[in-house]
Design a protein around this motif. Structure first.
Motif, mmCIF file in Angstrom:
data_model
loop_
_atom_site.group_PDB
_atom_site.id
_atom_site.type_symbol
_atom_site.label_atom_id
_atom_site.label_comp_id
_atom_site.label_asym_id
_atom_site.label_seq_id
_atom_site.Cartn_x
_atom_site.Cartn_y
_atom_site.Cartn_z
ATOM 1 N N GLU A 35 0.747 -0.925 0.032
ATOM 2 C CA GLU A 35 -0.045 -0.163 -0.496
ATOM 3 C C GLU A 35 0.239 1.067 -0.056
ATOM 4 O OE1 GLU A 35 -3.460 2.118 0.334
ATOM 5 O OE2 GLU A 35 -2.556 0.238 -0.576
ATOM 6 N N LEU A 36 1.879 1.809 0.999
ATOM 7 C CA LEU A 36 2.771 2.550 1.112
ATOM 8 C C LEU A 36 3.688 2.402 -0.814
ATOM 9 C CD1 LEU A 36 4.411 5.037 2.791
ATOM 10 C CD2 LEU A 36 6.141 2.554 2.487
ATOM 11 N N ASP A 37 3.720 1.375 -1.530
ATOM 12 C CA ASP A 37 4.080 1.257 -2.722
ATOM 13 C C ASP A 37 3.621 1.950 -3.943
ATOM 14 O OD1 ASP A 37 6.781 0.985 -4.686
ATOM 15 O OD2 ASP A 37 5.263 -0.085 -5.116
ATOM 16 N N ARG A 38 2.048 1.775 -3.114
ATOM 17 C CA ARG A 38 1.453 2.890 -4.349
ATOM 18 C C ARG A 38 0.407 3.667 -4.132
ATOM 19 N NH1 ARG A 38 -3.616 2.951 -4.134
ATOM 20 N NH2 ARG A 38 -4.024 2.339 -1.699
ATOM 21 N N LEU A 39 0.550 3.688 -2.853
ATOM 22 C CA LEU A 39 0.607 5.707 -2.257
ATOM 23 C C LEU A 39 1.411 6.871 -2.720
ATOM 24 C CD1 LEU A 39 -1.230 4.853 0.925
ATOM 25 C CD2 LEU A 39 -2.459 6.104 -1.105
ATOM 26 N N ALA A 40 2.936 5.907 -2.637
ATOM 27 C CA ALA A 40 4.047 6.719 -3.047
ATOM 28 C C ALA A 40 4.005 6.946 -4.683
ATOM 29 C CB ALA A 40 4.977 5.762 -3.012
ATOM 30 N N VAL A 59 10.615 2.187 4.636
ATOM 31 C CA VAL A 59 11.361 3.972 4.471
ATOM 32 C C VAL A 59 11.242 4.206 2.851
ATOM 33 C CG1 VAL A 59 13.166 5.917 5.803
ATOM 34 C CG2 VAL A 59 11.815 3.968 7.358
ATOM 35 N N THR A 60 12.300 4.013 2.292
ATOM 36 C CA THR A 60 12.960 4.476 1.039
ATOM 37 C C THR A 60 11.315 3.573 0.429
ATOM 38 O OG1 THR A 60 14.806 2.720 1.363
ATOM 39 C CG2 THR A 60 14.398 2.937 -1.407
ATOM 40 N N ILE A 61 10.776 2.472 0.532
ATOM 41 C CA ILE A 61 9.202 3.211 -0.729
ATOM 42 C C ILE A 61 8.485 4.131 -0.904
ATOM 43 C CG2 ILE A 61 7.223 1.703 -1.185
ATOM 44 C CD1 ILE A 61 8.689 -0.314 0.549
ATOM 45 N N GLY A 62 8.341 4.709 0.725
ATOM 46 C CA GLY A 62 8.067 5.719 0.602
ATOM 47 C C GLY A 62 8.191 6.927 0.266
ATOM 48 N N SER A 63 9.726 7.174 -0.192
ATOM 49 C CA SER A 63 10.521 7.716 0.009
ATOM 50 C C SER A 63 10.813 8.910 -1.882
ATOM 51 C CB SER A 63 12.142 8.133 0.991
ATOM 52 O OG SER A 63 11.416 7.855 1.927
ATOM 53 N N LEU A 64 10.886 9.817 -1.912
ATOM 54 C CA LEU A 64 10.827 10.679 -3.290
ATOM 55 C C LEU A 64 11.880 11.873 -2.882
ATOM 56 C CD1 LEU A 64 6.932 10.682 -4.639
ATOM 57 C CD2 LEU A 64 9.180 8.691 -4.749
ATOM 58 N N ALA A 83 3.440 10.301 -9.427
ATOM 59 C CA ALA A 83 2.284 10.349 -10.627
ATOM 60 C C ALA A 83 2.227 12.374 -10.747
ATOM 61 C CB ALA A 83 1.666 9.368 -10.783
ATOM 62 N N GLU A 84 1.595 11.903 -9.325
ATOM 63 C CA GLU A 84 1.143 13.835 -9.005
ATOM 64 C C GLU A 84 1.823 14.636 -8.840
ATOM 65 O OE1 GLU A 84 -2.611 16.752 -6.208
ATOM 66 O OE2 GLU A 84 -2.237 13.675 -7.460
ATOM 67 N N LEU A 85 3.108 15.294 -8.528
ATOM 68 C CA LEU A 85 3.833 15.722 -8.737
ATOM 69 C C LEU A 85 4.815 16.229 -9.563
ATOM 70 C CD1 LEU A 85 5.947 14.829 -4.739
ATOM 71 C CD2 LEU A 85 4.513 16.968 -4.875
ATOM 72 N N GLY A 86 4.854 14.730 -10.456
ATOM 73 C CA GLY A 86 5.849 14.538 -11.409
ATOM 74 C C GLY A 86 4.665 15.863 -12.576
ATOM 75 N N GLU A 87 2.715 15.989 -12.607
ATOM 76 C CA GLU A 87 2.645 17.234 -13.402
ATOM 77 C C GLU A 87 3.434 18.794 -12.556
ATOM 78 O OE1 GLU A 87 -1.377 16.240 -12.919
ATOM 79 O OE2 GLU A 87 -1.072 14.466 -13.498
ATOM 80 N N LEU A 88 4.082 18.908 -11.967
ATOM 81 C CA LEU A 88 4.834 20.199 -11.709
ATOM 82 C C LEU A 88 6.386 20.701 -12.522
ATOM 83 C CD1 LEU A 88 3.891 19.965 -7.667
ATOM 84 C CD2 LEU A 88 2.383 21.149 -10.025
#
Length: 126
Positions: free
Chosen positions: A23-28, A59-64, A33-38
């Motif tokens: 779920e964390l991976d899916r949400l991340a 921690v790594t999965i949910g980090s950008l 994708a949403e941030l990528g529109e900026l």
């Protein structure tokens, strides 16, 4: 190679323990994708794992990492996107944004409280 006027923010998504790594991976990925529109560059900290590779830690999965121009007022838009995204989620999630060692946490606060936190953070780093 980033340009000298480029800033970087570490965006870390945290979900409730029972949601799990998938779920964390899916949400991340949705957040990425949403941030990528900026007008920013968004990179997953672990990158895309090759087939058969062991999963990264939560921690790594949910980090950008979000790279943005220091000029042009992009940073407030990034934080506004994070605030809006968080407000649309059903779960009790938290987003931590770190710039130059300074971290702001966005979570179960009211929309007005989150906006006050964001405004103060932007004043320090925008």
């Amino acid at each position: 190679m980033t340009e000298p006027d480029t800033r970087r923010a570490l965006v870390r998504l945290e979900v409730e323990d029972e949601d799990g790594d998938e779920e964390l991976d899916r949400l991340a990925r949705r957040l990425r994708a949403e941030l990528g529109e900026l007008d920013v560059d968004v990179l997953a900290v672990a990158g895309d794992l090759p087939a058969g590779a062991k999963a990264a830690d939560p921690v790594t999965i949910g980090s950008l990492v979000v790279a943005f121009s220091a000029a042009g007022g992009v940073f407030p838009g990034v934080l506004e996107t994070l605030r809006e995204w968080l407000g649309r989620q059903a779960g009790k999630h938290r987003i931590k944004v770190t710039v130059d060692g300074d971290t702001v946490e966005l979570e179960r606060a009211t929309s007005a409280e989150r906006q006050q936190l964001i405004d103060a953070f932007v004043r320090r780093h925008g």
